[in-house]
Design an enzyme around this catalytic site. Structure first.
Site, PDB file in Angstrom:
ATOM      1  N   ARG A 133       0.850  -1.188   0.000  1.00 45.23           N
ATOM      2  CA  ARG A 133       0.000   0.000   0.000  1.00 45.23           C
ATOM      3  C   ARG A 133       0.885   1.237   0.000  1.00 45.23           C
ATOM      4  O   ARG A 133       2.071   1.159   0.313  1.00 45.23           O
ATOM      5  CB  ARG A 133      -0.898   0.025   1.252  1.00 45.23           C
ATOM      6  CG  ARG A 133      -1.986  -1.019   1.291  1.00 45.23           C
ATOM      7  CD  ARG A 133      -2.756  -0.948   2.603  1.00 45.23           C
ATOM      8  NE  ARG A 133      -2.021  -1.556   3.703  1.00 45.23           N
ATOM      9  CZ  ARG A 133      -2.305  -1.366   4.995  1.00 45.23           C
ATOM     10  NH1 ARG A 133      -3.279  -0.544   5.335  1.00 45.23           N
ATOM     11  NH2 ARG A 133      -1.601  -1.963   5.932  1.00 45.23           N
ATOM     12  N   CYS A 162       6.613 -10.646  -0.359  1.00 43.94           N
ATOM     13  CA  CYS A 162       5.418 -11.333  -0.859  1.00 43.94           C
ATOM     14  C   CYS A 162       4.737 -10.547  -1.972  1.00 43.94           C
ATOM     15  O   CYS A 162       4.096 -11.126  -2.864  1.00 43.94           O
ATOM     16  CB  CYS A 162       4.433 -11.633   0.264  1.00 43.94           C
ATOM     17  SG  CYS A 162       3.528 -10.203   0.912  1.00 43.94           S
ATOM     18  N   ASP A 211       9.753 -18.104   5.961  1.00 49.89           N
ATOM     19  CA  ASP A 211       8.549 -18.907   6.132  1.00 49.89           C
ATOM     20  C   ASP A 211       8.094 -19.392   4.763  1.00 49.89           C
ATOM     21  O   ASP A 211       8.596 -18.945   3.732  1.00 49.89           O
ATOM     22  CB  ASP A 211       7.439 -18.128   6.862  1.00 49.89           C
ATOM     23  CG  ASP A 211       7.052 -16.831   6.156  1.00 49.89           C
ATOM     24  OD1 ASP A 211       6.634 -16.898   4.985  1.00 49.89           O
ATOM     25  OD2 ASP A 211       7.167 -15.753   6.771  1.00 49.89           O
TER      26      ASP A 211
END
Length: 421
Positions: free
Chosen positions: A283, A291, A351
């Site tokens: 944003r 990501c 992750d």
């Protein structure tokens, strides 16, 4: 035009690193510090340290994707997770998808025994009412339903396809459909653009779209595009990379992307690539995050196709409308964990989520077009090349075609009573 490829490696890669640095722009806060500007400056300093370390320690080396380390990290994750993943107990189909998709991007084969075990596990996540839950015995939800269907299509065996109860899944989608065209994520759950995309994605992949299933959905998504140009979670909300991808991808599936202001959307998303780091933010005034290498960069192939269909003549026929090399540089230098796996930004933990979407974004940045219009730009050694990913479904294009061919059967019939629910 013939397919082409270029690899920026060796001296070319080092020249690219220097030339990219010359074009980088640090944040100027005009002497007025805010929490946002302070955090942005910190990130830029950390990234600068990474770039400096690379230049100092790698005079004669190249950008390298640590494929073997990533493979072993992913392989272990399919069989055993640490207790740190307990918080994702309701996201277990997502773990299957993130790992399987990462492996297919790396072109690492999935052993038949492992594929079969994943199929059996996901079958236990499927609800008798249709759809998939976050784990065995959990209530169905559109997010793990999307992840489960994608994972099964990546496996692409008859056993995998036969796990999906198409008739019940269609009934489940109808049970989530709202009168304004939107979808709730689960019974009694929230409405947002993710649910429209998840529903459209699974319905199109397994061929259960009916004439009434998505009535009003495109118009509802269009209402979520705001003054910034991007798409928010619901009408009136701030534009966000994840929601924007979901909205545009859903409209591409429904063949109604023209309903958006595409030029405004293009202006918004291209402004999300960070001028110093090279990666994307989600944003306005937020920090770079690995990501969004997929959620934002993945929008550009969809926009390219939509604008090309409208006769835009200024479009490149070799490159997407973002700096593909800068994004590859950010991922390869700033998002790789030395022990395997990928991450948000330097200083963060690895992750499976970021591993999946960093690799997906890297693939998007490497491959332009397909067939005769294919043009590849691979930063670093040739072995950095990943398998292409489909920008709508984020699984490999051949798996999309394979699923479409398998499910080229009649759409499951529904009783009129079910349609009224």
């Amino acid at each position: 035009m013939a397919a082409s490829a270029e690899t920026l490696s060796g001296a070319d890669g080092r020249r690219h690193c220097r030339s990219m640095e010359a074009g980088r722009e640090r944040l100027e806060d005009d002497g007025v510090q805010t929490l946002t500007s302070v955090e942005q400056t910190k990130v830029e300093s950390i990234v600068q340290d990474v770039f400096n370390a690379y230049k100092t320690n790698h005079h004669n080396s190249q950008f390298v994707l640590q494929r073997e380390k990533h493979f072993h990290y992913l392989k272990r994750g399919l069989r055993q997770l640490t207790d740190a993943y307990e918080c994702l107990d309701a996201s277990r189909p997502w773990l299957c998808y993130w790992i399987l998709h990462s492996l297919e991007l790396l072109e690492e084969p999935i052993p038949d025994s492992v594929a079969s075990d994943v199929c059996q596990f996901l079958s236990r996540c499927q609800s008798p009412e249709g759809g998939f839950g976050g784990g065995p015995g959990q209530h169905p939800h559109l997010a793990p339903t999307y992840a489960a269907v994608n994972a099964l299509c990546i496996i692409g065996t008859e056993e995998a396809y036969n796990v999906i109860n198409r008739e019940k899944l269609l009934e489940y989608l109808y049970s989530l459909k709202q009168s304004d065209g939107s979808f709730i994520m689960h019974i009694g759950g929230e409405v947002d653009v993710r649910s429209a995309y998840c529903a459209a994605s699974v319905a199109s992949l397994i061929n259960i779209i009916t004439p009434t299933l998505f009535e009003g959905t495109a118009e509802w998504i269009a209402r979520c595009q705001n003054w910034e140009g991007g798409i928010g979670g619901v009408p009136g909300m701030e534009a966000h990379g994840g929601y924007t991808f979901c909205g545009l991808a859903a409209l591409v599936i429904l063949k109604k992307e023209y309903i958006l202001n595409l030029k405004s959307l293009l202006h918004w998303v291209t402004g999300r690539q960070m001028r110093f780091e090279g990666g994307f933010q989600g944003r306005c005034n937020k920090l770079v995050d690995g990501c969004y290498s997929f959620w934002q960069a993945g929008l550009l192939p969809l926009l390219h196709r939509a604008l090309h269909a409208r006769g835009e003549t200024a479009l490149s026929m070799t490159h997407w409308m973002f700096d593909q090399q800068a994004l590859q540089e950010y991922i390869l230098l700033c998002c790789q964990c030395p022990a395997g796996g990928l991450l948000d930004k330097p200083g963060k933990s690895r992750d499976f989520y970021h591993t999946c979407y960093c690799l997906s974004g890297l693939s998007i940045a490497q491959h332009f077009g397909s067939g005769d219009l294919l043009h590849e730009v691979v930063l670093g050694v040739p072995e950095n090349r990943l398998r292409p990913t489909h920008p709508v479904y984020n699984i490999s294009p051949d798996k999309v075609v394979q699923a479409a061919m398998y499910f080229l059967k009649a759409v499951p019939k529904r009783e009129e009573a079910s349609a009224a629910n």
